[in-house]
Design an enzyme around this catalytic site. Sequence first.
Site, PDB file in Angstrom:
ATOM      1  N   CYS A   1      36.002  83.355  78.009  1.00  0.00           N
ATOM      2  CA  CYS A   1      35.925  82.846  79.379  1.00  0.00           C
ATOM      3  C   CYS A   1      35.250  81.475  79.407  1.00  0.00           C
ATOM      4  CB  CYS A   1      35.178  83.827  80.271  1.00  0.00           C
ATOM      5  SG  CYS A   1      33.503  84.225  79.728  1.00  0.00           S
TER       6      CYS A   1
ATOM      7  N   HIS B   1      29.357  85.551  82.293  1.00  0.00           N
ATOM      8  CA  HIS B   1      30.789  85.319  82.503  1.00  0.00           C
ATOM      9  C   HIS B   1      30.974  83.953  83.139  1.00  0.00           C
ATOM     10  CE1 HIS B   1      34.977  86.199  83.049  1.00  0.00           C
ATOM     11  NE2 HIS B   1      34.896  86.088  84.371  1.00  0.00           N
TER      12      HIS B   1
END
Length: 918
Positions: free
Chosen positions: A265, A842
């Site tokens: 990510c 994230h």
Amino acid sequence: MAEVPFLAAATAEVSEKKEEVVPSLANQWRQIKHGESGRQRPLRVGESWFLVEQNWYNQWEEYVQGQDRDFSYFPGCIDNAELFEDQVNWCLRKGLVEGKDYVLLPADAWHCLVKWYGIEHGQPPIERKVVALPNCQTVEVYPVELLLVQHNDMNTTYTAQFSHTDTIELVLSRAREQFEVSPYEETRLWVKNSERSFERLRNTHVTVFEAALKTGQLVIMETRNKDGTWPTVQPQTTSTMPGEDQEDFTGQPGICGLTNLGNTCFMNSALQCLSNVPQLTEYFLNNRYLEELNFCNPLGMKGEIAEAYADLVKQAWSGHHRSIIPQVFKNKVGHFASQFLGYQQHDSQELLSFLLDGLHEDLNRVKKKEYVELCDAAGRPDPEVAEEAWQNHKRRNDSVIVDTFHGLFKSTLVCPDCGNVSVTFDPFCYLSIPLPVSHKRVMEVFFVSMDPRRKPEQHRIVVPKKGKISDLCLALAKHTGVSPERMIVADVFSHRFYKIYQLEESLSGILDRDDIFIRYEVSGRSSITENSREDIVLPIYLRERTPSRDYHNSYYGLMLFGHPLLVSVPRDRLSWDSLYHIMLYRLSRYVTRPGSDDEDDGDERADMEDKSSIPNANHMTGANCQEVGLEQAGPSSGVTGGSQAPVDSSPGPSHWPQRTRHKHLFTLQTVNSNGTSDRSLYNEDTHGVSFSSQPYIALDWDPEIKKRYYDEVEAEGYVKHDCVGYVLKKAPVRLQECIELFTTVETLEKENPWYCPSCKRHQLATKKLDLWMLPETLIIHLKRFSYTKFSREKLDTLVEFPLRDLDFSKFIIKPQNEESPELYKYDLIAVSNHYGGLRDGHYTTFACNKDSGQWHYFDDSSVSPVSENQIESKAAYVLFYQRQDVARRLRSQSVASDSPTSSFTCGSPPSTDSMDVN
């Protein structure tokens, strides 16, 4: 000497037209052999030479040199028939050897021979060029014959001849012309090396010779698909609708997700931000990068990173994909940057920094970097020094990345001793700006009361970030009312005391993940290291016997469990018997004493007999508790009281009180700090127990007795103090405040001193950075991650940043004169977000589409439209701002070229037709 009829006729014809006289045979010999245009002169690159059949040339030499020149020696017309494979296509025979099969003549000599003797009817002249190959110049007798073919039609080949010095670009151009490919379509070449081996002809600027192409090799041209992929690479795309053909899907270009390959990510976030920089994306979409690929830069990646990124951009902006799989790009990154190999989590800003540098070097227009000496200002005016520094930078670094992202700092260093001032101007690619750091720190600790009936309390306290253990005790004292002098701070890990702290130790040694327990003594501050005190503090471990695996051996192994204790006991009245009953009292909240049913009717009587040495355990409350000290710690992180860690495999000596009528729950034994047996620490006589060094005591339990009398659930119990519910609110800061902090004066750290040329030694100089010139697109990295020798933390401070009109005019120290305000105002176009902490997290992206002006949220393969009020958050990590004059320029270029690119400014209301909702 008889004249030859043919020669006489030719001479007459020439004499009539040009009044020329054919030279004598001797002069012909000298002119062809030794003249200025003769065959013995040096080769010159680019000029034409001609092949002449060796036998004909030999006969001509005999004719012009012979003493008796009769007609039988006349060579006749030039005849090169023996040099051709056939007389239809007039292809040169393979394997011809100079000096055996043919001679080479320069153009002037060839034309003279043709004029004097003629050439056989229908035969073409065999003209060849002089080429420069590495370390030599030669006549290229055999050009390279390549078989050109299209990827989608491998059976139809086209044979074309190329010089060794022709570029691959010419080969590509010839193939595009032959196969009638539109100039708007992008193509590339592959060469077949073996039955199953193909190689990209990546660098179109190299020659056929440098690419090692050979006659007969198959060269395949492929054309990029409409969806941005190449035929030779499987389309790495994902679709949200089963069975849907990606090329049938039509959506808003740029609104395309990136599949998470496993902890990628961070890469996806950086790519989405960069992909939404309008001028950079247009540069790749319009194929301007193809002319600037730098394949020979030793600091670059052979153009492969630039090509991989270009492929990604073309797919994302084709409008044919909802999501693509960036596996090829990921592999290229890992190949050139080993730190990104595998699938570990990384930092989006670190990936972005690598990518910007890699793209710059792959696209650097400077093919050979010259040495440039960095010069100090030496009192010269700032504009002069800044211009010199920028031009020096451009002499070595000139690319679309420099055009788009590079700016200029002014760096001022001042020596604290001699006052020497050093001024330099340095280029930058992004700004890493600090966030205001609080000088306070929130810590969570467990407070253990002296009353064994009270459960440990969890507290959340605020302490100085650079404070000491004593500050921790003072802060906790305000919550509990207990004097800090009666507190001991310990770090508990795996059922042991990992560390017991002294008051003067720094709090920086305690990490946020550590389990810190604070216990206190009542008779002043008892020390575990000072043997002169009246009381002694004993660290207590709990151990459980485990059956031996050896059935012939009666010994037991020992496993630590539960939470260790700190107990303060009177030194002069310490015995194993009294210590046992003190321990019973300390454990009374979660350990049940044996009753009459357990045939322990001697307990009460035994307790009465112990009154001479310790207070009655059944009546030790309130002030009486002050004489016997501390209770156990609270819960350790992630470990339950029943979990076990092996510490000892031998039982060692057991030290029981000398009463046989009691039923004892555990035995006591001295151990070391790890909880393993240590018989050298104690001495016991009739007057009590004494220790030669710091004692650790283990309470060893039989499994059955532990199961019956030890309540593990209650032992793990704790309560939360009211302060745990309080949240220390952090006031938001403005982005402008962070920029001001970036430009404030700071003193260099000891690890990074500056060498003062005046003092001739390293100094801790003061340093100030100022902004002199900002780029078209400004990348601002918020330094949320703080790393020191003892601590690491992420700052979740909310930074308030404007979406439009971020004004840098007051931060730029370059004289602004009457320049347009647009040169100092920026609008936001993308944000890389980080959610989570240091160990995990994230990354996502907010980005404004350059065509529609609509903001979207990119979460790996998922993309959705968002409103402007959703963009600002505590997760903002890297900000992308575009200068307003650039946006205006792009809009005008779009109108002038009638490009499909919209004139939206990010944040302006898009039309309904331009929105794509995934």
